[in-house]
Write a protein that holds these residues in place. Sequence first.
Motif, PDB file in Angstrom:
ATOM      1  N   VAL A   1       0.772  -1.278  -0.069  1.00  0.00           N
ATOM      2  CA  VAL A   1       0.022   0.016   0.004  1.00  0.00           C
ATOM      3  C   VAL A   1       0.841   1.180  -0.206  1.00  0.00           C
ATOM      4  CG1 VAL A   1      -1.821   1.308   1.245  1.00  0.00           C
ATOM      5  CG2 VAL A   1      -1.797  -1.284   1.152  1.00  0.00           C
ATOM      6  N   ALA A   2       1.911   1.298   0.999  1.00  0.00           N
ATOM      7  CA  ALA A   2       2.901   2.340   1.001  1.00  0.00           C
ATOM      8  C   ALA A   2       3.803   2.610  -0.292  1.00  0.00           C
ATOM      9  CB  ALA A   2       3.692   2.253   1.929  1.00  0.00           C
ATOM     10  N   LEU A   3       4.076   1.521  -0.983  1.00  0.00           N
ATOM     11  CA  LEU A   3       4.778   1.561  -2.372  1.00  0.00           C
ATOM     12  C   LEU A   3       4.041   2.193  -3.202  1.00  0.00           C
ATOM     13  CD1 LEU A   3       6.827  -1.638  -1.725  1.00  0.00           C
ATOM     14  CD2 LEU A   3       7.812   0.649  -1.699  1.00  0.00           C
ATOM     15  N   THR A   4       2.606   1.779  -3.383  1.00  0.00           N
ATOM     16  CA  THR A   4       1.595   2.080  -4.384  1.00  0.00           C
ATOM     17  C   THR A   4       1.593   3.799  -4.100  1.00  0.00           C
ATOM     18  OG1 THR A   4       0.528  -0.080  -4.551  1.00  0.00           O
ATOM     19  CG2 THR A   4      -0.636   2.106  -5.175  1.00  0.00           C
ATOM     20  N   ALA A   5       1.551   4.148  -3.110  1.00  0.00           N
ATOM     21  CA  ALA A   5       1.335   5.649  -2.816  1.00  0.00           C
ATOM     22  C   ALA A   5       2.477   6.438  -3.290  1.00  0.00           C
ATOM     23  CB  ALA A   5       0.880   5.930  -1.379  1.00  0.00           C
TER      24      ALA A   5
ATOM     25  N   VAL B   1      -8.947  -1.475   7.271  1.00  0.00           N
ATOM     26  CA  VAL B   1      -8.687  -0.420   6.266  1.00  0.00           C
ATOM     27  C   VAL B   1      -7.367   0.130   6.453  1.00  0.00           C
ATOM     28  CG1 VAL B   1     -11.261  -0.004   5.937  1.00  0.00           C
ATOM     29  CG2 VAL B   1      -9.736   1.395   7.292  1.00  0.00           C
ATOM     30  N   SER B   2      -6.607   0.648   5.638  1.00  0.00           N
ATOM     31  CA  SER B   2      -5.355   1.452   6.027  1.00  0.00           C
ATOM     32  C   SER B   2      -5.535   2.527   4.724  1.00  0.00           C
ATOM     33  CB  SER B   2      -4.290   0.507   5.751  1.00  0.00           C
ATOM     34  OG  SER B   2      -4.004   0.038   4.663  1.00  0.00           O
ATOM     35  N   VAL B   3      -4.708   3.561   5.088  1.00  0.00           N
ATOM     36  CA  VAL B   3      -4.515   4.785   4.006  1.00  0.00           C
ATOM     37  C   VAL B   3      -3.229   5.125   3.962  1.00  0.00           C
ATOM     38  CG1 VAL B   3      -5.326   6.892   3.404  1.00  0.00           C
ATOM     39  CG2 VAL B   3      -7.153   5.327   4.291  1.00  0.00           C
ATOM     40  N   ALA B   4      -2.453   5.208   2.971  1.00  0.00           N
ATOM     41  CA  ALA B   4      -1.249   5.798   2.664  1.00  0.00           C
ATOM     42  C   ALA B   4      -1.465   7.154   1.897  1.00  0.00           C
ATOM     43  CB  ALA B   4      -0.425   4.825   1.974  1.00  0.00           C
ATOM     44  N   ALA B   5      -0.824   8.072   2.455  1.00  0.00           N
ATOM     45  CA  ALA B   5      -1.119   9.445   1.829  1.00  0.00           C
ATOM     46  C   ALA B   5       0.172  10.158   1.747  1.00  0.00           C
ATOM     47  CB  ALA B   5      -2.345  10.107   2.392  1.00  0.00           C
ATOM     48  N   ALA B   6       0.562  10.783   0.741  1.00  0.00           N
ATOM     49  CA  ALA B   6       1.400  11.824   0.525  1.00  0.00           C
ATOM     50  C   ALA B   6       1.083  13.155   0.064  1.00  0.00           C
ATOM     51  CB  ALA B   6       2.796  11.239  -0.308  1.00  0.00           C
ATOM     52  N   VAL B   7       1.132  14.152   0.559  1.00  0.00           N
ATOM     53  CA  VAL B   7       0.486  15.414   0.269  1.00  0.00           C
ATOM     54  C   VAL B   7       1.488  16.543   0.413  1.00  0.00           C
ATOM     55  CG1 VAL B   7      -1.156  17.195   0.779  1.00  0.00           C
ATOM     56  CG2 VAL B   7      -1.696  14.593   1.176  1.00  0.00           C
ATOM     57  N   ALA B   8       1.708  17.589  -0.664  1.00  0.00           N
ATOM     58  CA  ALA B   8       2.218  18.668  -0.853  1.00  0.00           C
ATOM     59  C   ALA B   8       1.552  19.619  -0.948  1.00  0.00           C
ATOM     60  CB  ALA B   8       3.304  18.468  -2.201  1.00  0.00           C
ATOM     61  N   MET B   9       1.840  20.766  -0.370  1.00  0.00           N
ATOM     62  CA  MET B   9       0.902  22.165  -0.125  1.00  0.00           C
ATOM     63  C   MET B   9       1.615  23.225  -0.819  1.00  0.00           C
ATOM     64  SD  MET B   9      -1.776  21.224   1.655  1.00  0.00           S
ATOM     65  CE  MET B   9      -2.492  22.914   2.157  1.00  0.00           C
ATOM     66  N   GLU B  10       0.787  24.017  -1.333  1.00  0.00           N
ATOM     67  CA  GLU B  10       1.310  25.311  -1.974  1.00  0.00           C
ATOM     68  C   GLU B  10       0.454  26.426  -1.575  1.00  0.00           C
ATOM     69  OE1 GLU B  10       1.964  27.376  -6.527  1.00  0.00           O
ATOM     70  OE2 GLU B  10       1.858  25.258  -6.234  1.00  0.00           O
TER      71      GLU B  10
ATOM     72  N   GLY C   1      -6.509  -3.333   2.736  1.00  0.00           N
ATOM     73  CA  GLY C   1      -7.611  -4.084   3.371  1.00  0.00           C
ATOM     74  C   GLY C   1      -8.940  -3.833   2.786  1.00  0.00           C
ATOM     75  N   VAL C   2      -8.906  -3.372   1.335  1.00  0.00           N
ATOM     76  CA  VAL C   2     -10.301  -3.077   0.838  1.00  0.00           C
ATOM     77  C   VAL C   2     -10.337  -3.657  -0.462  1.00  0.00           C
ATOM     78  CG1 VAL C   2     -10.750  -0.904   2.428  1.00  0.00           C
ATOM     79  CG2 VAL C   2      -9.746  -0.928   0.189  1.00  0.00           C
ATOM     80  N   ALA C   3      -9.428  -4.316  -1.059  1.00  0.00           N
ATOM     81  CA  ALA C   3      -9.481  -4.766  -2.470  1.00  0.00           C
ATOM     82  C   ALA C   3      -8.512  -5.861  -2.561  1.00  0.00           C
ATOM     83  CB  ALA C   3      -9.012  -3.596  -3.367  1.00  0.00           C
ATOM     84  N   PRO C   4      -8.570  -6.402  -3.779  1.00  0.00           N
ATOM     85  CA  PRO C   4      -7.442  -7.899  -4.115  1.00  0.00           C
ATOM     86  C   PRO C   4      -6.041  -7.112  -4.423  1.00  0.00           C
ATOM     87  CG  PRO C   4      -9.611  -7.818  -5.399  1.00  0.00           C
ATOM     88  CD  PRO C   4      -9.454  -6.463  -4.864  1.00  0.00           C
ATOM     89  N   ARG C   5      -5.864  -5.855  -4.339  1.00  0.00           N
ATOM     90  CA  ARG C   5      -4.662  -5.506  -4.620  1.00  0.00           C
ATOM     91  C   ARG C   5      -4.624  -4.041  -3.806  1.00  0.00           C
ATOM     92  NH1 ARG C   5      -5.341  -4.037 -10.972  1.00  0.00           N
ATOM     93  NH2 ARG C   5      -6.429  -2.181 -10.774  1.00  0.00           N
ATOM     94  N   PRO C   6      -3.380  -3.348  -3.530  1.00  0.00           N
ATOM     95  CA  PRO C   6      -3.401  -2.133  -3.013  1.00  0.00           C
ATOM     96  C   PRO C   6      -4.420  -1.197  -4.006  1.00  0.00           C
ATOM     97  CG  PRO C   6      -1.110  -2.705  -2.891  1.00  0.00           C
ATOM     98  CD  PRO C   6      -2.252  -3.815  -3.884  1.00  0.00           C
ATOM     99  N   TRP C   7      -5.147  -0.349  -3.346  1.00  0.00           N
ATOM    100  CA  TRP C   7      -6.277   0.097  -4.217  1.00  0.00           C
ATOM    101  C   TRP C   7      -5.895   1.931  -4.348  1.00  0.00           C
ATOM    102  CZ3 TRP C   7      -9.291  -1.895  -7.357  1.00  0.00           C
ATOM    103  CH2 TRP C   7     -10.414  -1.199  -8.001  1.00  0.00           C
ATOM    104  N   SER C   8      -6.255   2.169  -5.429  1.00  0.00           N
ATOM    105  CA  SER C   8      -5.910   3.730  -5.885  1.00  0.00           C
ATOM    106  C   SER C   8      -6.990   4.421  -6.546  1.00  0.00           C
ATOM    107  CB  SER C   8      -4.506   4.080  -6.473  1.00  0.00           C
ATOM    108  OG  SER C   8      -3.982   3.398  -7.454  1.00  0.00           O
ATOM    109  N   ASP C   9      -7.073   5.484  -6.727  1.00  0.00           N
ATOM    110  CA  ASP C   9      -8.421   6.081  -7.486  1.00  0.00           C
ATOM    111  C   ASP C   9      -7.570   7.609  -7.851  1.00  0.00           C
ATOM    112  OD1 ASP C   9     -10.374   7.406  -8.575  1.00  0.00           O
ATOM    113  OD2 ASP C   9     -11.820   6.416  -7.475  1.00  0.00           O
ATOM    114  N   PRO C  10      -7.208   7.438  -9.271  1.00  0.00           N
ATOM    115  CA  PRO C  10      -6.565   8.897  -9.779  1.00  0.00           C
ATOM    116  C   PRO C  10      -7.520   9.917  -9.791  1.00  0.00           C
ATOM    117  CG  PRO C  10      -5.770   6.893 -10.978  1.00  0.00           C
ATOM    118  CD  PRO C  10      -6.921   6.415 -10.160  1.00  0.00           C
TER     119      PRO C  10
END
Length: 340
Positions: free
Chosen positions: A165-169, A241-250, A263-272
Amino acid sequence: MRGFDYTRAEMLSDAAGMLGEGASIIAGGTNLLDLMKIQVMTPSRLVDITRIDGLKDVSEDGDGLLIGALVTNSELAADHRVRSGWPLLSRAILAGASAQIRNKATTGGNLLQRTRCPYFYDTAMPCNKRSPGEGCAAKEGVGRMLAIFGTSEHCLAAHPSDMAVALTALRAEVEIRTPQGAARRIPLSELYNLPGDRPDLETVLARDEIITAVCLPAPMVDTRQVYKKVRDRASYAFALVSVAAAVAMEGERIASVSCAFGGVAPRPWSDPQVEEALVGVVPSDEAFGQAADRLLQQARCHPETEFKKPLLRRTLIAALREATGLAASAPGVETARIPA
């Protein structure tokens, strides 16, 4: 445990040639040996790759890192370069298992671990992932740990890896050795298949292909990275469930965001589309709630996984609050910031 042959490979080319029908790779063995003991997996041959040179190093790869497939979870989480440039990865690994398991589990093995669906582990129950065409007992059974995204009528199982999950993020890639001896790289998000009508085909790897490394891109400069994991007990357990997030602010607005869900999908889940909708937004509970609602529009729940929808919504909002600075970090919160 059934009888099997054991072969130790000294070179990658040797290992590839040994991976015929019925053979499995073994390195740390933290998942494989458990499955062999209960005869969920019954390989006729184990190919030990732990003596192959070049797979145990973490080395610089341009501005990124090349992580050998045999680097243990403990070594990777403790690496000073990972802790400073990609702290999200360290935090996910440390949330994933006890020190004893981390000392043996390898990077490649972690990515390829099997689902913890109880029906996959129970050979008395039908399971399409274990035996294609048998059926899926989970559909009418206990469903607390099942997936809510990317499922099919043939399989509802979720992928268990925190590291993935972390590597996907972090937009990592996987380096794969092909049967011809060449190396190819693919985004980690493309490594895993959705179940469709063949849940047993979990990855895009051919039988004689081997993961040799994970490739981390350059650090996400001036980002705040958060890993939040919700589980049934405070000690080591698989994510509900788990959430990995990397956020940059401007200024006061979100400049970029990368998220992945476990914890919610057959693979680490993402939604562009959810990520794109957050760019340019001023952080607020309302904006984060709208992003979570957009994500959950795709959810398809088993009767016992309905609780995951509000749980994932709250966890995503909490992660985004921390990653954007909307919520002050408290002691023990799994968050870190990468300086410019």
